[in-house]
Enzyme design. Structure first.
Site, mmCIF file in Angstrom:
data_model
loop_
_atom_site.group_PDB
_atom_site.id
_atom_site.type_symbol
_atom_site.label_atom_id
_atom_site.label_comp_id
_atom_site.label_asym_id
_atom_site.label_seq_id
_atom_site.Cartn_x
_atom_site.Cartn_y
_atom_site.Cartn_z
ATOM 1 N N SER A 103 32.463 27.557 -52.745
ATOM 2 C CA SER A 103 32.014 27.125 -51.283
ATOM 3 C C SER A 103 30.410 27.800 -51.999
ATOM 4 O O SER A 103 30.171 29.131 -53.138
ATOM 5 C CB SER A 103 32.653 28.269 -50.159
ATOM 6 O OG SER A 103 31.064 28.686 -49.378
ATOM 7 N N LYS A 123 29.711 23.711 -48.533
ATOM 8 C CA LYS A 123 29.523 25.580 -48.613
ATOM 9 C C LYS A 123 29.101 26.230 -46.929
ATOM 10 O O LYS A 123 29.486 25.690 -46.158
ATOM 11 C CB LYS A 123 27.548 25.510 -49.071
ATOM 12 C CG LYS A 123 27.115 24.200 -47.651
ATOM 13 C CD LYS A 123 25.412 23.998 -48.186
ATOM 14 C CE LYS A 123 24.767 25.053 -48.665
ATOM 15 N NZ LYS A 123 23.316 24.994 -49.293
ATOM 16 N N ASN A 160 22.734 34.835 -57.537
ATOM 17 C CA ASN A 160 22.418 33.828 -56.928
ATOM 18 C C ASN A 160 21.961 34.640 -54.970
ATOM 19 O O ASN A 160 22.659 36.116 -54.957
ATOM 20 C CB ASN A 160 22.836 32.459 -56.808
ATOM 21 C CG ASN A 160 24.122 33.262 -55.483
ATOM 22 O OD1 ASN A 160 23.484 33.243 -54.277
ATOM 23 N ND2 ASN A 160 25.180 33.412 -55.473
ATOM 24 N N CYS A 175 29.177 39.257 -45.878
ATOM 25 C CA CYS A 175 28.308 39.357 -44.532
ATOM 26 C C CYS A 175 28.315 41.072 -43.765
ATOM 27 O O CYS A 175 28.787 41.177 -42.964
ATOM 28 C CB CYS A 175 28.253 37.987 -43.539
ATOM 29 S SG CYS A 175 28.504 35.938 -44.135
ATOM 30 N N LYS A 225 38.566 35.337 -47.457
ATOM 31 C CA LYS A 225 37.774 35.222 -48.622
ATOM 32 C C LYS A 225 37.599 36.760 -49.028
ATOM 33 O O LYS A 225 36.640 37.330 -48.137
ATOM 34 C CB LYS A 225 36.425 34.350 -48.866
ATOM 35 C CG LYS A 225 35.893 33.899 -50.421
ATOM 36 C CD LYS A 225 35.025 33.276 -50.836
ATOM 37 C CE LYS A 225 34.307 33.197 -52.220
ATOM 38 N NZ LYS A 225 33.937 31.152 -52.448
ATOM 39 N N ASN A 266 35.004 36.770 -54.689
ATOM 40 C CA ASN A 266 33.452 36.555 -54.051
ATOM 41 C C ASN A 266 33.026 37.279 -55.708
ATOM 42 O O ASN A 266 33.227 37.708 -55.996
ATOM 43 C CB ASN A 266 33.108 36.438 -52.506
ATOM 44 C CG ASN A 266 32.220 36.391 -51.704
ATOM 45 O OD1 ASN A 266 31.257 35.505 -52.775
ATOM 46 N ND2 ASN A 266 31.682 35.838 -50.818
ATOM 47 N N GLY A 296 34.990 32.825 -62.737
ATOM 48 C CA GLY A 296 33.953 32.584 -63.622
ATOM 49 C C GLY A 296 35.111 31.900 -64.728
ATOM 50 O O GLY A 296 35.393 31.222 -65.469
#
Length: 308
Positions: free
Chosen positions: A26, A50, A74, A134, A169, A196, A248
């Site tokens: 995602s 996403k 990112n 989050c 996740k 993640n 990765g």
């Protein structure tokens, strides 16, 4: 479902049939449609879109990405057009492909997670992946994915709100990844995806300031793979739900390593930026490996690194 590779790469995850064990991470594959000119979307095990929120989110300000040795940082900020836009404009186009669709969802409260899960409980969405990395705004910003109690609350709320299989996740930014996995399994998650991104930052030595507008970002790419493989290896021996391994993966060899560690499926992320057809190439490499090793179905080697 298209019967690719004579079904030898086919996996059944939580009742959903994937033609190959390879999905997309995602946030690295857009909504899938952006890649249709570069690979055959029918040859991807599943399309993971996403992160999608209840309402549109403009994301973070300032520079959002920077390369690092063997990876990238990112801080996109989970920019997306919102769940309504996805349902009206994106999902109908994805439905022309005979490929399962996994929607990654996020929120800033338990109620918000449940609301977006309920809204996406429609035909065409095959699975829901919960991004628990989050902040919980109601609890002072503590990240759901670092607190097993909070993570379990999110999983229970989402499970009640949707009829779709739920994937949770996991964040690697914890001291006890097995404890987190057991907590979400006990809460009812149907599968676990891991890992993640790690948290990192980069400072420009000329400006003497952080490069990213958000200061910190998610570290991904081959630099984190040994950490991800270790965590999958540990968790796979303790839980009874399937695992989707990620972190990765750059080629089929990396994907096989995750399968041997205990993952039933894998997700390729950062590699999509440098080789947009990598999900298809990985599946082909897996099949050649199976031929060489005399493996009839990919499921035969799940967890082989620790099983007797």
């Amino acid at each position: 479902m298209v019967n690719l590779y004579d079904g030898r790469l086919a996996v059944n995850l939580c009742g959903v049939e994937w033609a190959t064990p390879v999905t997309t991470g995602s946030g690295t594959f857009g909504f899938g449609l952006e890649f249709k000119d570069f690979l055959d979307l029918h040859k991807v095990g599943a399309i993971t879109v996403k992160g999608t929120s209840l309402l549109p989110n403009p994301g973070n300000k300032g520079q959002r990405a920077v390369e690092t040795p063997a990876g990238m940082l990112n801080s996109i900020g989970l920019e997306n057009p919102g769940s309504e836009y996805f349902l009206q404009n994106t999902l109908p186009l994805l439905q022309q492909y005979d490929t399962p669709v996994i929607v990654n969802i996020y929120g800033h409260s338990v109620e918000e997670y449940a609301a977006v899960a309920k809204k996406l409980d429609v035909d065409g969405v095959d699975m829901v992946e919960i991004n628990i990395s989050c902040p919980n705004v109601k609890e002072g910003g503590l990240v759901f994915g670092t607190d097993p109690v909070a993570a379990a609350q999110v999983v229970r709320a989402v499970k009640e709100a949707t009829s779709k299989p739920v994937i949770t996740k996991l964040s690697p930014n914890v001291t006890d990844i097995v404890g987190m996995a057991l907590a979400v399994e006990d809460a009812g998650t149907d599968a676990i995806s891991m890992i993640n991104t790690l948290v990192g930052t980069k400072i420009d030595i000329e400006t003497q300031k952080p490069v990213l507008g958000n200061v910190v970002g998610g570290l991904s790419g081959p630099c984190i793979r040994p950490v991800a493989v270790r965590m999958v290896y540990q968790v796979a021996q303790r839980v009874h739900v399937p695992i989707i391994g990620m972190g990765g993966i750059m080629n089929w060899q990396d994907a096989i390593e995750f399968i041997l560690a205990g993952a039933s499926g894998v997700a390729v992320g950062t590699a999509n930026f440098v080789q947009p057809d990598i999900a298809e190439r990985i599946a082909e490499g897996m099949l050649a490996y199976m031929d060489r090793k005399g493996i009839k179905n990919i499921s035969e080697i799940v967890g082989a690194a620790w099983k007797d």
